[in-house]
Design a protein around this motif. Structure first.
Motif, PDB file in Angstrom:
ATOM      1  N   GLY A   4       0.801  -1.219   0.000  1.00 16.66           N
ATOM      2  CA  GLY A   4       0.000   0.000   0.000  1.00 16.66           C
ATOM      3  C   GLY A   4       0.830   1.262   0.000  1.00 16.66           C
ATOM      4  O   GLY A   4       0.433   2.244  -0.574  1.00 16.66           O
ATOM      5  N   LYS A   5       1.996   1.235   0.568  1.00 23.46           N
ATOM      6  CA  LYS A   5       2.787   2.464   0.590  1.00 23.46           C
ATOM      7  C   LYS A   5       3.668   2.483  -0.643  1.00 23.46           C
ATOM      8  O   LYS A   5       4.793   1.995  -0.639  1.00 23.46           O
ATOM      9  CB  LYS A   5       3.635   2.520   1.845  1.00 23.46           C
ATOM     10  CG  LYS A   5       4.389   3.840   2.015  1.00 23.46           C
ATOM     11  CD  LYS A   5       5.442   3.721   3.064  1.00 23.46           C
ATOM     12  CE  LYS A   5       6.364   4.935   3.030  1.00 23.46           C
ATOM     13  NZ  LYS A   5       7.525   4.737   3.859  1.00 23.46           N
ATOM     14  N   ARG A   6       3.115   3.009  -1.698  1.00 24.18           N
ATOM     15  CA  ARG A   6       3.859   2.975  -2.944  1.00 24.18           C
ATOM     16  C   ARG A   6       3.835   4.343  -3.589  1.00 24.18           C
ATOM     17  O   ARG A   6       3.016   5.180  -3.291  1.00 24.18           O
ATOM     18  CB  ARG A   6       3.237   1.966  -3.907  1.00 24.18           C
ATOM     19  CG  ARG A   6       3.294   0.556  -3.415  1.00 24.18           C
ATOM     20  CD  ARG A   6       2.664  -0.349  -4.435  1.00 24.18           C
ATOM     21  NE  ARG A   6       1.323   0.091  -4.813  1.00 24.18           N
ATOM     22  CZ  ARG A   6       0.253  -0.192  -4.103  1.00 24.18           C
ATOM     23  NH1 ARG A   6       0.358  -0.888  -2.998  1.00 24.18           N
ATOM     24  NH2 ARG A   6      -0.923   0.232  -4.483  1.00 24.18           N
ATOM     25  N   ARG A   7       4.754   4.535  -4.479  1.00 24.68           N
ATOM     26  CA  ARG A   7       4.745   5.764  -5.280  1.00 24.68           C
ATOM     27  C   ARG A   7       5.118   5.364  -6.699  1.00 24.68           C
ATOM     28  O   ARG A   7       5.810   4.365  -6.900  1.00 24.68           O
ATOM     29  CB  ARG A   7       5.735   6.789  -4.717  1.00 24.68           C
ATOM     30  CG  ARG A   7       7.169   6.318  -4.780  1.00 24.68           C
ATOM     31  CD  ARG A   7       8.111   7.397  -4.340  1.00 24.68           C
ATOM     32  NE  ARG A   7       9.474   6.918  -4.377  1.00 24.68           N
ATOM     33  CZ  ARG A   7      10.188   6.773  -5.469  1.00 24.68           C
ATOM     34  NH1 ARG A   7       9.676   7.055  -6.642  1.00 24.68           N
ATOM     35  NH2 ARG A   7      11.427   6.333  -5.429  1.00 24.68           N
ATOM     36  N   PRO A   8       4.668   6.166  -7.654  1.00 30.83           N
ATOM     37  CA  PRO A   8       5.028   5.832  -9.025  1.00 30.83           C
ATOM     38  C   PRO A   8       6.529   5.986  -9.232  1.00 30.83           C
ATOM     39  O   PRO A   8       7.165   6.784  -8.546  1.00 30.83           O
ATOM     40  CB  PRO A   8       4.261   6.860  -9.861  1.00 30.83           C
ATOM     41  CG  PRO A   8       3.295   7.486  -8.935  1.00 30.83           C
ATOM     42  CD  PRO A   8       3.843   7.343  -7.559  1.00 30.83           C
ATOM     43  N   THR A  58      -1.062   2.662 -10.766  1.00 33.21           N
ATOM     44  CA  THR A  58      -2.190   1.742 -10.725  1.00 33.21           C
ATOM     45  C   THR A  58      -3.448   2.505 -10.303  1.00 33.21           C
ATOM     46  O   THR A  58      -3.375   3.676  -9.901  1.00 33.21           O
ATOM     47  CB  THR A  58      -1.922   0.623  -9.715  1.00 33.21           C
ATOM     48  OG1 THR A  58      -1.643   1.234  -8.467  1.00 33.21           O
ATOM     49  CG2 THR A  58      -0.754  -0.243 -10.128  1.00 33.21           C
ATOM     50  N   THR A  59      -4.566   1.833 -10.369  1.00 25.46           N
ATOM     51  CA  THR A  59      -5.823   2.482  -9.983  1.00 25.46           C
ATOM     52  C   THR A  59      -5.733   3.035  -8.565  1.00 25.46           C
ATOM     53  O   THR A  59      -6.165   4.165  -8.292  1.00 25.46           O
ATOM     54  CB  THR A  59      -6.976   1.465 -10.117  1.00 25.46           C
ATOM     55  OG1 THR A  59      -7.249   1.298 -11.507  1.00 25.46           O
ATOM     56  CG2 THR A  59      -8.237   1.947  -9.424  1.00 25.46           C
ATOM     57  N   ALA A  60      -5.126   2.257  -7.657  1.00 24.82           N
ATOM     58  CA  ALA A  60      -5.036   2.714  -6.264  1.00 24.82           C
ATOM     59  C   ALA A  60      -4.225   3.997  -6.170  1.00 24.82           C
ATOM     60  O   ALA A  60      -4.630   4.946  -5.478  1.00 24.82           O
ATOM     61  CB  ALA A  60      -4.401   1.617  -5.429  1.00 24.82           C
ATOM     62  N   ARG A  63      -6.112   6.907  -7.788  1.00 27.47           N
ATOM     63  CA  ARG A  63      -7.260   7.300  -6.961  1.00 27.47           C
ATOM     64  C   ARG A  63      -6.794   8.164  -5.787  1.00 27.47           C
ATOM     65  O   ARG A  63      -7.320   9.238  -5.553  1.00 27.47           O
ATOM     66  CB  ARG A  63      -7.960   6.036  -6.453  1.00 27.47           C
ATOM     67  CG  ARG A  63      -9.314   6.311  -5.846  1.00 27.47           C
ATOM     68  CD  ARG A  63      -9.946   5.022  -5.366  1.00 27.47           C
ATOM     69  NE  ARG A  63     -10.254   4.120  -6.472  1.00 27.47           N
ATOM     70  CZ  ARG A  63     -10.516   2.823  -6.314  1.00 27.47           C
ATOM     71  NH1 ARG A  63     -10.460   2.265  -5.119  1.00 27.47           N
ATOM     72  NH2 ARG A  63     -10.817   2.072  -7.349  1.00 27.47           N
ATOM     73  N   SER A  64      -5.758   7.688  -5.116  1.00 23.25           N
ATOM     74  CA  SER A  64      -5.340   8.442  -3.924  1.00 23.25           C
ATOM     75  C   SER A  64      -4.559   9.693  -4.294  1.00 23.25           C
ATOM     76  O   SER A  64      -4.599  10.682  -3.586  1.00 23.25           O
ATOM     77  CB  SER A  64      -4.508   7.542  -3.013  1.00 23.25           C
ATOM     78  OG  SER A  64      -3.386   7.092  -3.722  1.00 23.25           O
TER      79      SER A  64
END
Lengths: 481, 513
Positions: A4-8, A58-60, A63-64
């Protein structure tokens, strides 16, 4: 990085745990470079979505970070706001430029013929009459077939190694068997057998090195033999003894074969030499090579037996040396035809342009042929070697035939070329059968059979047939892909 | 020409299935082939005819076919052009069919139905006329004249008119792509395509001619992978745009005609919905593995080791993995990276590039390309199993590593997050520092490795077994093959999309907190 803790990756800032997610869509300049090009070139929002996902949007994340419902919404936004600016096709996907770049490449095709002439002159006393024809026939045929299969494999993004290995092996075996048989039937010593094996295997290995992209390496190996042969034939700047020429050529042949063997991939023998569907076209290329070799043999080699030794190969020099110019012009024709395809939006106009390019390339080739013929004539005239004018004319005709045959074969229609060769042979045989005035045996016996009416008739008919095919085919864009 | 194989006749309610593959089973190694082999062996009561779309049709078979496969029919896309000729009169008669097809690619071509025009081409292909027609100069002329507009963007350059070169490139590629239309449909109970796109063509033909039901499984998303493969600059803009337009419409036609669409993960269904697919026909069936083949591995290597398994391919993004490993190696100089898996033919240059890169990064002595290997050995070889792909569906390597009790660090692509859940670490693709940080974290924390490994194994055993997965297919076969009314099943592997997506997002939020 934890769940969940991701960045592009790159470009946009990451979405930190504490950070307030920005709800503004980014500008194209904020995107990583790889994505920027895709967004501008995209033909559909879904293409942008695919690329966004592969870069971590990604969508997540979308979205955030940007407040879009999913990656598709974000992609739609970019598609609508970013201007279309497709990336041009990279150079590697275009044909070679042609022109003078390929003139040097053409040298690689002409040089072996000079070497051939040099070494056959150097060892002529120990050479049986069949050695040169046999090497030319088998060498031409196998190098054509090897080149075709290797190119086909390259086109499928497969390693071109196995056909090279098999080609060299077949070259070695075929020339060994054929030369031993020839020696036992017509007589001949070890020199003749070794000459046939060496030259034939060399031609096949050279063909593979060129296809496999090792032209430069091969060209470097060619240098000693070219220098040795040129000095030996011309006697300029000094007179080289036959043993010297043999040593130069022997070095080149050995070096080329060792290089080819060294560059073959491991386990090449585990791959079949040709797949079932390649067998027919490979066979056609083999026949095409055989026919080309046979014409050179018929024109410039067989008659040497009946003539003064100074005649050796003189009439053939312009033809074989012009193979380099032919390669140069065939490449140039390919490049210019492709440019015409890119320039035109109408098939009729394209066909006209393509035929103009064909005529232009043929003229340039013939000009090169004329220059070479003039030089050979001048040198030989100084040496008091007189050739009948008709032989120069037939030689030039052969040059045109070769040019047209290679052009049509280059379009993948080697079947038509083989049919034309076959037609020529039939025409020759028919004339022989019908005319009691010019039987083949008498023509060969006279030592001037390239000037015999049946040969000239068959060659003219073949050339006309090939010319019609070339003019018709030039206008078909599918042949130029 | 199909190869008929000696078969043990399945009994009773056997369904006669034509399984269509593209570039995978039984010739290539990879996840989809593993899945196909598992499916065929898991359903011995059904009869299979495998229709394999291949490059040349003469590829070496890499899989032993199980006894319920009654025939194998390779269809070559790139071999010699099928023989046949169309005379001048016939060409005049059939060119309008081709012209309609080209016109239907136009984005503004409302009223011109792509599906109807594709069906027209199928009729030509059925008569053996399509390949010679597409091999004629007139086909190029027809495309140049049709000049369909395939890109409509509000700003930027004008896409420009189509040149002879572009039209020629497109027509010659379409001739290859449309070859599967010429395959005569079999009287099967069911056509099951393992991929959309070209793999859907034989199924469409069977549906049009015989009304055969059509089941579509999607591992990788066909359209997405086409987009990723057709990078800008790899062809002229017009030709690229036209071919991508063709693939989009073809994929949509596949979705439209499939009676059931069974993506291998919920992620895939997002794409199917984005392509306008009716939600009611989507039934995700998650991939599963046989846990008995992947028992928990005990013990760890002596030196800190990262293990990777897969085929050496640009989509696996080994370059990012190597760059990440270089960062790991800076911190743990004794660490190693072991790469297991074959280099498929055609990818040799990529393999070389990776070897060169490891040298340039100064980690060559610590990186080994092990070649093909037993998967369990690969998982045993590492403290952590890494996946660095930029595109995946629901990868077997991740499931297998999890079943073996190894912690996984993977890129968050496709259905990887659904597979990994909270049993591993996810990072963004193409991000070496993030990948390195995740690897370092696990390499440095034995307790977390063991905990994640344990959770991973439990997760696979409870959710992703082959029995559940292929059992769901058996149920779909039964329904479609019997000609019973079609509708969604409530099988163990069917997952409600919305719920799954919410669960996925919710899980992330929870972990973020």
């Amino acid at each position: 990085m934890k769940m969940g803790k991701r960045r592009p990756a790159g470009g946009l800032g990451g979405v930190g745990e504490q950070a307030e997610p920005p709800k503004e869509a980014p500008d194209r300049r904020d995107l990583p470079p790889g994505l920027r090009d895709v967004v501008a070139s995209a033909v559909d929002p879904l293409e942008i979505a695919a690329s966004l996902e592969s870069h971590g949007y990604t969508t997540a994340v979308v979205r955030s970070s940007f407040g879009y419902a999913d990656v598709f919404g974000f992609a739609e936004h970019l598609y609508k706001t970013v201007g279309y600016g497709p990336a041009p096709a990279t150079e590697e996907h275009r044909p070679r430029p042609g022109g003078f770049v390929d003139l040097g490449r053409g040298g690689v095709f002409a040089a072996p013929m000079l070497v051939f002439a040099g070494v056959s002159l150097a060892v002529r006393d120990a050479l049986s009459w069949w050695a040169v024809p046999l090497s030319l026939l088998v060498g031409f045929a196998l190098s054509q077939a090897t080149g075709y299969v290797s190119y086909t494999r390259l086109g499928r993004s497969e390693a071109p190694g196995p056909p090279g290995g098999w080609g060299i092996l077949f070259g070695l075996a075929a020339s060994a068997v054929a030369s031993i048989v020839a020696a036992s039937v017509w007589g001949g010593g070890v020199t003749s057998v070794l000459f046939a094996i060496g030259m034939c295997t060399f031609m096949t290995a050279a063909s593979w090195l060129v296809v496999a992209g090792m032209e430069l390496l091969y060209a470097l190996w060619l240098l000693p033999a070219v220098a040795g042969s040129a000095i030996f034939i011309s006697g300029f700047p000094f007179s080289l003894p036959p043993l010297g020429a043999e040593a130069f050529v022997g070095g080149t042949v050995t070096g080329t074969l060792l290089t080819a063997a060294w560059r073959l991939p491991r386990g090449w023998w585990r791959v079949a030499p040709v797949s079932r569907h390649e067998a027919r076209p490979a066979g056609l290329y083999f026949v095409h090579g055989l026919a080309s070799g046979a014409l050179i043999v018929a024109f410039g080699v067989l008659q040497q037996r009946r003539r003064d030794p100074d005649w050796t190969a003189v009439a053939t020099y312009p033809l074989v040396l012009s193979l380099g110019a032919m390669e140069w012009q065939l490449r140039t024709l390919q490049a210019r035809t492709h440019r015409a395809m890119e320039r035109h939006h109408d098939l009729v106009q394209f066909a006209r342009a393509a035929r103009r390019e064909l005529a232009r390339s043929l003229c340039l080739y013939m000009a090169a042929f004329g220059a070479l013929a003039g030089s050979v004539w001048a040198v030989e005239d100084l040496r008091h070697v007189k050739l009948p004018a008709g032989l120069w004319v037939v030689g030039a005709g052969l040059g045109v035939t070769f040019f047209l045959a290679w052009t049509v074969a280059g379009w993948g229609r080697v079947d038509l070329v083989v049919a034309s060769w076959g037609g020529g042979v039939l025409g020759f045989a028919a004339w022989e059968g019908l005319s009691s005035a010019a039987p083949l045996a008498r023509a060969i016996g006279s030592g001037s059979w390239p000037l015999s009416p049946e040969f000239v008739f068959a060659l003219s008919a073949t050339t006309l047939c090939l010319a019609a095919l070339a003019v018709h085919g030039a206008g078909n864009p599918l042949l130029h892909v | 020409m199909p190869v008929t194989l000696p078969a043990e006749a399945p009994s009773g309610d056997a369904v006669d299935v034509t399984l269509v593959t593209e570039g995978t089973y039984p010739f290539a190694i990879g996840g989809v082939s593993v899945w196909c082999d598992g499916l065929l062996r898991a359903l011995p009561g059904h009869r299979f005819h495998v229709l394999a779309l291949t490059a040349t049709g003469h590829e070496k078979r890499n899989w032993q076919l199980p006894p319920n496969v009654v025939a194998l029919e390779p269809v070559a896309l790139w071999g010699e052009r099928p023989r046949g000729k169309v005379g001048r009169t016939m060409r005049r008669e059939f060119l309008p069919v081709l012209q309609r097809f080209f016109a239907s690619l136009d984005v503004q071509g409302e009223g011109l139905d792509f599906t109807a025009s594709l069906r027209g081409l199928w009729e030509l292909a059925h008569e053996g006329l399509l390949a010679p027609l597409l091999g004629s100069r007139q086909a190029v002329e027809a495309l140049v004249e049709s000049a369909p507009t395939v890109v409509r963007r509000d700003h930027g350059e004008d896409p420009g008119a189509m040149s002879v070169a572009d039209a020629t490139a497109v027509v010659s590629q379409l001739e290859h792509f449309l070859r599967p239309l010429a395959v005569s449909p079999r009287a099967s109970d069911l056509y099951h395509a393992v991929a959309n796109g070209l793999g859907a063509l034989p199924a469409l033909a069977a549906k049009w001619s015989l009304g055969t039901p059509f089941l579509l499984t999607e591992h990788g998303i066909y359209l997405r992978e086409r987009y990723l493969a057709a990078r800008p600059g790899t062809a002229s803009a017009s030709a690229r745009a036209l071919l991508l337009r063709f693939f989009k419409l073809l994929v949509q036609t596949g979705y439209e005609h499939a009676d059931v669409i069974a993506p291998c993960c919920s992620y895939n269904s997002q794409w199917e919905l984005a392509c306008g697919t009716d939600r009611g026909r989507i039934e995700p069936v998650l991939n599963g593995i046989d846990p008995a083949r992947f028992p928990e591995v005990t013990g760890e290597p002596e030196v800190p080791t990262l293990s990777w398994i897969g085929r050496v391919d640009p989509l696996k993004d080994l370059e990012t993995l190597l760059r990440a490993f270089a960062l790991v190696h800076e911190v743990i100089p004794e660490s190693r990276l072991r790469l297991f898996g074959p280099t498929p033919e055609g990818n040799e240059a990529y393999h070389e590039r990776c070897v060169r890169l490891s040298g340039q990064l100064g980690v060559a002595p610590a990186v080994t390309f092990e070649g093909p290997s037993a998967p369990l050995d690969a998982y045993r070889a590492g403290h952590v199993v890494v996946l660095s792909s930029i595109s995946e569906a629901f990868p077997y390597t991740v499931l297998e590593a999890m079943a073996a009790g190894r912690p996984v660090v993977a890129t968050d692509v496709g259905g990887v997050a659904e597979a990994v859940g909270d049993a591993g670490l996810l990072v963004t693709p193409r991000d070496p520092p993030a990948l390195a940080a995740a690897c370092l974290r696990l390499l440095g924390d034995k307790a977390q490795r063991q905990a994640l490994g344990g959770i991973a194994r439990l997760r696979v055993l409870s959710r992703f077994t082959a029995d559940r997965s292929f059992g769901a297919y058996g149920s779909i076969y039964g329904r479609l093959g019997d000609g019973r009314p079609l509708g969604r099943v409530g099988g163990a592997s069917s997952i409600d999309l919305t719920e799954d997506l919410l669960a996925r997002t919710g899980a992330r939020e929870e972990l973020r907190a």
